[in-house]
Design a protein around this motif. Structure first.
Motif, mmCIF file in Angstrom:
data_model
loop_
_atom_site.group_PDB
_atom_site.id
_atom_site.type_symbol
_atom_site.label_atom_id
_atom_site.label_comp_id
_atom_site.label_asym_id
_atom_site.label_seq_id
_atom_site.Cartn_x
_atom_site.Cartn_y
_atom_site.Cartn_z
ATOM 1 N N ILE A 442 0.836 -1.199 0.000
ATOM 2 C CA ILE A 442 0.000 0.000 0.000
ATOM 3 C C ILE A 442 0.871 1.249 0.000
ATOM 4 O O ILE A 442 0.566 2.237 -0.648
ATOM 5 C CB ILE A 442 -0.926 -0.015 1.233
ATOM 6 N N LEU A 443 1.952 1.207 0.733
ATOM 7 C CA LEU A 443 2.824 2.363 0.850
ATOM 8 C C LEU A 443 3.759 2.453 -0.350
ATOM 9 O O LEU A 443 4.438 1.492 -0.692
ATOM 10 C CB LEU A 443 3.650 2.288 2.138
ATOM 11 N N ALA A 444 3.812 3.603 -0.949
ATOM 12 C CA ALA A 444 4.724 3.837 -2.060
ATOM 13 C C ALA A 444 6.127 4.073 -1.517
ATOM 14 O O ALA A 444 6.321 4.409 -0.352
ATOM 15 C CB ALA A 444 4.260 5.035 -2.885
ATOM 16 N N ALA A 445 7.101 3.922 -2.390
ATOM 17 C CA ALA A 445 8.497 4.082 -1.987
ATOM 18 C C ALA A 445 8.764 5.502 -1.492
ATOM 19 O O ALA A 445 9.519 5.708 -0.546
ATOM 20 C CB ALA A 445 9.420 3.739 -3.158
ATOM 21 N N ASP A 446 8.119 6.503 -2.130
ATOM 22 C CA ASP A 446 8.367 7.876 -1.704
ATOM 23 C C ASP A 446 7.788 8.142 -0.320
ATOM 24 O O ASP A 446 8.336 8.943 0.447
ATOM 25 C CB ASP A 446 7.789 8.852 -2.720
ATOM 26 N N VAL A 447 6.684 7.467 0.030
ATOM 27 C CA VAL A 447 6.120 7.615 1.372
ATOM 28 C C VAL A 447 7.059 7.023 2.411
ATOM 29 O O VAL A 447 7.305 7.617 3.467
ATOM 30 C CB VAL A 447 4.734 6.951 1.455
ATOM 31 N N LEU A 448 7.603 5.835 2.123
ATOM 32 C CA LEU A 448 8.562 5.227 3.039
ATOM 33 C C LEU A 448 9.807 6.100 3.182
ATOM 34 O O LEU A 448 10.339 6.270 4.284
ATOM 35 C CB LEU A 448 8.945 3.834 2.544
ATOM 36 N N SER A 449 10.254 6.662 2.087
ATOM 37 C CA SER A 449 11.426 7.540 2.146
ATOM 38 C C SER A 449 11.123 8.790 2.968
ATOM 39 O O SER A 449 11.961 9.245 3.754
ATOM 40 C CB SER A 449 11.850 7.946 0.728
ATOM 41 N N GLU A 450 9.917 9.323 2.811
ATOM 42 C CA GLU A 450 9.536 10.503 3.591
ATOM 43 C C GLU A 450 9.508 10.187 5.079
ATOM 44 O O GLU A 450 9.968 10.979 5.906
ATOM 45 C CB GLU A 450 8.173 11.008 3.136
ATOM 46 N N ALA A 451 8.976 9.010 5.430
ATOM 47 C CA ALA A 451 8.927 8.618 6.836
ATOM 48 C C ALA A 451 10.329 8.423 7.401
ATOM 49 O O ALA A 451 10.622 8.831 8.526
ATOM 50 C CB ALA A 451 8.106 7.338 7.000
ATOM 51 N N GLN A 452 11.217 7.813 6.620
ATOM 52 C CA GLN A 452 12.584 7.594 7.089
ATOM 53 C C GLN A 452 13.344 8.902 7.224
ATOM 54 O O GLN A 452 14.199 9.046 8.105
ATOM 55 C CB GLN A 452 13.321 6.659 6.134
ATOM 56 N N ALA A 453 13.041 9.863 6.356
ATOM 57 C CA ALA A 453 13.754 11.134 6.393
ATOM 58 C C ALA A 453 13.149 12.125 7.375
ATOM 59 O O ALA A 453 13.740 13.165 7.634
ATOM 60 C CB ALA A 453 13.764 11.756 4.987
ATOM 61 N N SER A 454 11.996 11.809 7.943
ATOM 62 C CA SER A 454 11.330 12.737 8.854
ATOM 63 C C SER A 454 12.171 12.952 10.115
ATOM 64 O O SER A 454 12.591 11.990 10.760
ATOM 65 C CB SER A 454 9.946 12.201 9.241
ATOM 66 N N PRO A 455 12.440 14.210 10.503
ATOM 67 C CA PRO A 455 13.221 14.463 11.730
ATOM 68 C C PRO A 455 12.564 13.906 12.973
ATOM 69 O O PRO A 455 13.242 13.503 13.912
ATOM 70 C CB PRO A 455 13.304 16.000 11.775
ATOM 71 N N SER A 456 11.228 13.884 12.994
ATOM 72 C CA SER A 456 10.523 13.369 14.162
ATOM 73 C C SER A 456 10.448 11.847 14.174
ATOM 74 O O SER A 456 10.095 11.254 15.186
ATOM 75 C CB SER A 456 9.096 13.942 14.206
ATOM 76 N N GLY A 457 10.763 11.207 13.040
ATOM 77 C CA GLY A 457 10.726 9.752 12.978
ATOM 78 C C GLY A 457 9.380 9.188 12.610
ATOM 79 O O GLY A 457 9.221 7.970 12.546
ATOM 80 N N TYR A 458 8.384 10.040 12.355
ATOM 81 C CA TYR A 458 7.054 9.551 11.999
ATOM 82 C C TYR A 458 6.367 10.608 11.136
ATOM 83 O O TYR A 458 6.765 11.777 11.108
ATOM 84 C CB TYR A 458 6.209 9.265 13.242
ATOM 85 N N ILE A 459 5.335 10.184 10.407
ATOM 86 C CA ILE A 459 4.560 11.105 9.583
ATOM 87 C C ILE A 459 3.089 10.734 9.685
ATOM 88 O O ILE A 459 2.730 9.629 10.095
ATOM 89 C CB ILE A 459 5.005 11.070 8.102
ATOM 90 N N PHE A 460 2.227 11.670 9.288
ATOM 91 C CA PHE A 460 0.792 11.426 9.224
ATOM 92 C C PHE A 460 0.425 11.245 7.749
ATOM 93 O O PHE A 460 0.729 12.099 6.905
ATOM 94 C CB PHE A 460 0.010 12.591 9.828
ATOM 95 N N ILE A 461 -0.213 10.129 7.456
ATOM 96 C CA ILE A 461 -0.544 9.796 6.078
ATOM 97 C C ILE A 461 -1.947 9.220 6.016
ATOM 98 O O ILE A 461 -2.590 8.973 7.051
ATOM 99 C CB ILE A 461 0.455 8.769 5.491
ATOM 100 N N SER A 462 -2.405 9.006 4.784
ATOM 101 C CA SER A 462 -3.630 8.247 4.556
ATOM 102 C C SER A 462 -3.215 6.817 4.228
ATOM 103 O O SER A 462 -2.656 6.553 3.164
ATOM 104 C CB SER A 462 -4.439 8.844 3.408
ATOM 105 N N TYR A 463 -3.453 5.893 5.164
ATOM 106 C CA TYR A 463 -3.046 4.503 4.986
ATOM 107 C C TYR A 463 -4.295 3.664 4.773
ATOM 108 O O TYR A 463 -5.168 3.599 5.642
ATOM 109 C CB TYR A 463 -2.293 4.017 6.228
ATOM 110 N N ASP A 464 -4.382 3.059 3.597
ATOM 111 C CA ASP A 464 -5.549 2.247 3.258
ATOM 112 C C ASP A 464 -6.831 3.069 3.435
ATOM 113 O O ASP A 464 -7.806 2.613 4.010
ATOM 114 C CB ASP A 464 -5.595 0.985 4.128
ATOM 115 N N GLU A 465 -6.773 4.329 2.956
ATOM 116 C CA GLU A 465 -7.897 5.268 2.951
ATOM 117 C C GLU A 465 -8.307 5.671 4.359
ATOM 118 O O GLU A 465 -9.437 6.116 4.568
ATOM 119 C CB GLU A 465 -9.089 4.680 2.191
#
Length: 819
Positions: A442-465
């Motif tokens: 479900i997660l695209a590669a760019d979403v995973l990259s964004e989460a890994q690069a996030s300074p806080s270590g986490y992000i808010f996304i739409s996961y499985d709608e």
């Protein structure tokens, strides 16, 4: 009635002053223009498909009643016109919460400010009081209805045009508010108290609610994200160690001498022509695919002695559902199961492992293995002889039961899940209690990259709608094994925002309900107590403003036992509860991370100790104190006899007594010996149920125990053993932490040993330099020999030192010539 007698007022409009008529004209005109423009904007949005019909109807009704009310005001029927406007606002404005959720506070603010402002400008006092009471109930409906409305509504924010329309209404409210403030001194004291108290308390409560909501939401979001990141890191490490253990067992099997000999024997049967050999293998491959199970070729591979070895390996490690061995051309040597093909060199895993004769290791992507009918992944390693020449390939298919257990056990809450991703390749997740492998996640590669690069270590996304919180961590091992760390597999931990932030939503509801209660209490007291309560209310407002500014320690002084005192106590209780809730939330999160921080602190402290014995003492004492264990001790492997573990340090009286007695264990003896010989942690939650447990009379209260090997790479240095006096007092969490500490101890022991060696060499070199200096200071050979003898004797602590000189032939000839 005569002409000289004045006409008695008989209609409500005739009781309005000139000032109120002027204010009514300005207010009704301003509202008519504002609502009319808002209606035009909404018509445009509706025709563009950007607005709902319900929203258009509401704003159109407000505009219509505002225009009708303005007509009555212009016709000198001020009270009737203003009542039409005010009543339409009290009824229609709260209905906005039926369409859009999350706007209860905003709608409630409009429901109380707009009607009461207009009423205070243009209506007599008795009408204003009634409007104020109705506005309070209208506001309560808007706020409470928004919180508890059971039907689904839009969760999106208003569009740009709606925001413009709302801004126009705000401007109208500001204009009315300015007129209200300018004329405030002309109102009666009771009206001032009712209006002033209601408005001030409402603003204060909204400010506190918004401030506390933001504080709670930010803190909870941060703690939730940190928790998810911690879970992701822990699960990534667990998966990495699981994969590493599988690779380690396959490496061990590849060193099996019978397997190596079998491959060499089959390789020796080939001729010198590679093309002839490959042609022969192709014929055997065709025969293999069409042969029955009792065919000689089939039985030669599945029923030889090496196949028996592989089956025994499979029995010991049942996760390996298919194991087989090939020679240098990819032909089968032995197998536990009948494979699809006899010739394997055309497979990717074989080519990676063989690596053109250089040798390598292959770990494939998880997939559903059709031959074994399980979810599994392939591993392959090059077989090499004594001269490190690649002679064949060993492959196994490892089912994912252990990985499924790890992911299933890591689930938390109702929606908290742990998945494994390889960007653009596959996703592993637990669905309906079953492990599922998807080729694309479900997660695209760019979403995973964004989460890994996030300074806080986490992000808010739409996961499985669904709006969710996501944290990721790369799968890795404690010892940073490149085979596993380079896989580029990622652990993704996610949870819906609704569940993750449920605490702040509940707190917001409580704050709003308490705020509404405060507003109601303030309005009631203003009605009944009047001017006498002005000073306490002002004081309470000041405290509320302090809390709004962020000072949660501020408290209202309770000066009486009546409703004002109750209001002050309720305010203090609310502030204390909110403050305690924030502190409790921080404590709860801190407790989850304290154990990991403590283990890191232990590692940091022992890293500065350079003496092995002192290091051991520091470790056992700090581990016991940091985690409140019943007892901790360390065994070190004997440097001479590698089958003996000597106790090197222990806590308390029991530890000293065992040290004095020279306590030791053999490999395999007890839980400590078992951990040493298997080089894996041993966890026993209840020692009474463990047959291999050795009771110690010096530790009579031991109820649970963990033994963790201290490893430097694959070399065993010792065992860290901890015991607790509570049944089930130790868990896998303790194992993970102690493994981390054990790895730090291994590094520290290595460093201490190297440091001691360097110190000893330095001391010897210093002593040799000192002797050289003293010898250089002598005048002849005899003195030099005396100095050398004396100094060497002191260094080695010898009772007597002699030097024997033997004359050579040249020295004798020389002596003859000089005589």
């Amino acid at each position: 009635m005569t002409a000289s007698q004045p006409e008695q007022p008989s209609k409500p409009s005739e009781m309005v002053t000139k000032r109120q008529k002027r204010a009514a004209n300005i207010a009704s005109l301003s509202l008519s223009v504002a609502m009319g423009l808002s209606a035009v904007f909404n018509i445009y949005e509706y025709l563009s498909g950007m607005a709902e019909l319900f929203q258009l109807v509401l704003i159109s009704l407000l505009a219509l009643y505002s225009i009708i009310g303005y007509g009555f005001v212009r016709a000198n029927k001020t009270v009737r016109g203003i009542l039409i406007i005010v009543i339409s606002q009290l009824v229609i404005i709260p209905l906005y919460i039926l369409q859009i959720q999350g706007i209860g506070l905003l709608v409630g603010a409009f429901a109380i400010i707009l009607p009461t402002s207009v009423a205070s400008l243009a209506l007599p006092t008795k009408y204003f009081r009634r409007v104020l009471i109705a506005a309070v109930f209208s506001t309560m409906f808007a706020i409470i209805g928004d919180l508890y409305w059971p039907f689904e509504r839009q969760a999106t924010a208003p569009s740009t045009i709606n925001l413009i329309a709302m801004g126009i209404v705000v401007v109208a409210v500001l204009v009315i508010g300015f007129i209200l403030a300018r004329n405030f001194t002309t109102y009666s004291l009771n009206t001032k108290l009712i209006a002033g108290t209601t408005v001030v308390v409402a603003i204060a409560v909204i400010g506190i609610g918004v401030t506390l909501s933001q504080l709670s939401s930010s803190a909870l979001e941060e703690r939730t994200g940190q928790n998810l990141q911690t879970i992701a890191q822990a699960q990534a490490l667990a998966v990495g160690e699981l994969l590493f253990r599988e690779t380690a067992t396959l490496r061990t099997l590849a060193l099996n001498e019978p397997l190596v000999q079998a491959v060499q024997m089959q390789n020796a049967l080939y001729g010198e022509s590679e093309s002839a050999n490959l042609a022969n293998i192709e014929e055997l491959d065709i025969q293999w695919q069409g042969a029955e199970d009792d065919d000689a070729l089939i039985t030669a591979v599945l029923q030889n002695s090496i196949a028996t070895e592989l089956l025994q390996y499979q029995d010991v490690f049942p996760n390996n559902v298919e194991v087989f061995l090939t020679d240098q051309y990819g032909a089968l040597v032995a197998a536990t199961n009948r494979t699809t093909d006899y010739y394997q060199a055309d497979e990717t895993w074989w080519q990676v492992a063989y690596n053109d004769g250089l040798g390598g290791f292959y770990i494939g992507n998880p997939e559903f293995d059709e031959s074994s009918g399980v979810n599994a992944f392939n591993m392959a390693i090059a077989m090499q002889n004594e001269t490190n020449e690649t002679i064949g390939v060993l492959r196994t298919t490892v089912q994912l039961n252990a990985l499924e257990d790890v992911l299933a056990s890591a689930r938390f809450g109702e929606t908290g899940r742990v998945d494994i991703y390889s960007p653009g390749e596959f996703e592993i997740e637990i669905e309906d209690e079953q492990l599922v492998i998807e080729e694309e996640g479900i997660l695209a590669a760019d979403v995973l990259s964004e989460a890994q690069a996030s300074p806080s270590g986490y992000i808010f996304i739409s996961y499985d709608e669904e709006a969710s919180v996501l944290a990721t961590a790369p799968i890795q091992t404690l010892t940073h094994e490149p085979i596993v760390d380079a896989l580029n597999w990622i652990v993704a931990v996610h949870q819906t925002e609704a569940e993750a932030l449920a605490g702040v939503e509940a707190q917001q509801r409580l704050n709003i309900l308490l705020g509404l209660a405060m507003v109601l209490i303030a309005a009631g007291l203003a009605y009944t107590l009047g001017q006498r309560l002005t000073a306490p209310i002002v004081a309470l407002t000041n405290v509320a403003q302090q809390v709004t500014g962020g000072d949660l320690t501020a408290r209202a002084a309770v000066q009486s036992q009546d409703e004002i005192g109750t209001l002050a106590e309720a305010f203090n209780t609310m502030t204390a509860q909110v403050s305690d809730a924030i502190v409790t939330l921080e404590d709860r999160v801190q407790a989850r991370t304290q154990a990991l921080e403590t283990s890191i602190d232990v590692g940091r402290r022992i890293s500065t100790v350079m003496e092995p014995q002192q290091l051991v003492v520091e470790v056992v004492n700090q581990v016991r104190q940091a985690f409140n264990y019943y007892h901790a001790h360390i065994y070190l492997l004997d440097h001479q006899d590698k089958t003996i573990l000597h106790m090197a340090g222990g806590t308390g009286t029991a530890g000293r007594k065992m040290l004095d007695k020279g306590h030791k264990l053999s490999l395999g003896q007890g839980l400590v010996g078992q951990a040493a010989i298997t080089q894996t942690p041993v966890l026993v939650p209840d020692v009474t149920q463990e047959a291999n447990w050795l009771p110690n009379p010096l530790l009579p209260d031991t109820k649970s125990e963990i033994a963790v090997p201290i490893l430097s790479g694959k070399e065993l240095l010792g065992v860290l053993d901890v015991q607790n006096n509570v049944k089930d007092g130790l868990s896998q969490t303790d194992v993970d932490l102690l493994e981390l500490i054990a790895s730090q101890v291994a590094v520290a022991l290595r460093n201490a040993t190297l440091y001691q060696g360097v110190q000893e060499r330095a001391n010897r070199e210093l002593q040799i330099n000192e002797i050289n200096q003293k010898i250089l200071g002598t005048m002849n050979v005899q003195q030099a020999m005396q100095v050398a003898v004396r100094e060497l004797g002191q260094i080695v602590n010898a009772k007597q030192v002699r030097v024997h000189l033997q004359a050579t032939e040249n020295s004798r000839n020389h002596r003859g010539k000089t005589e």
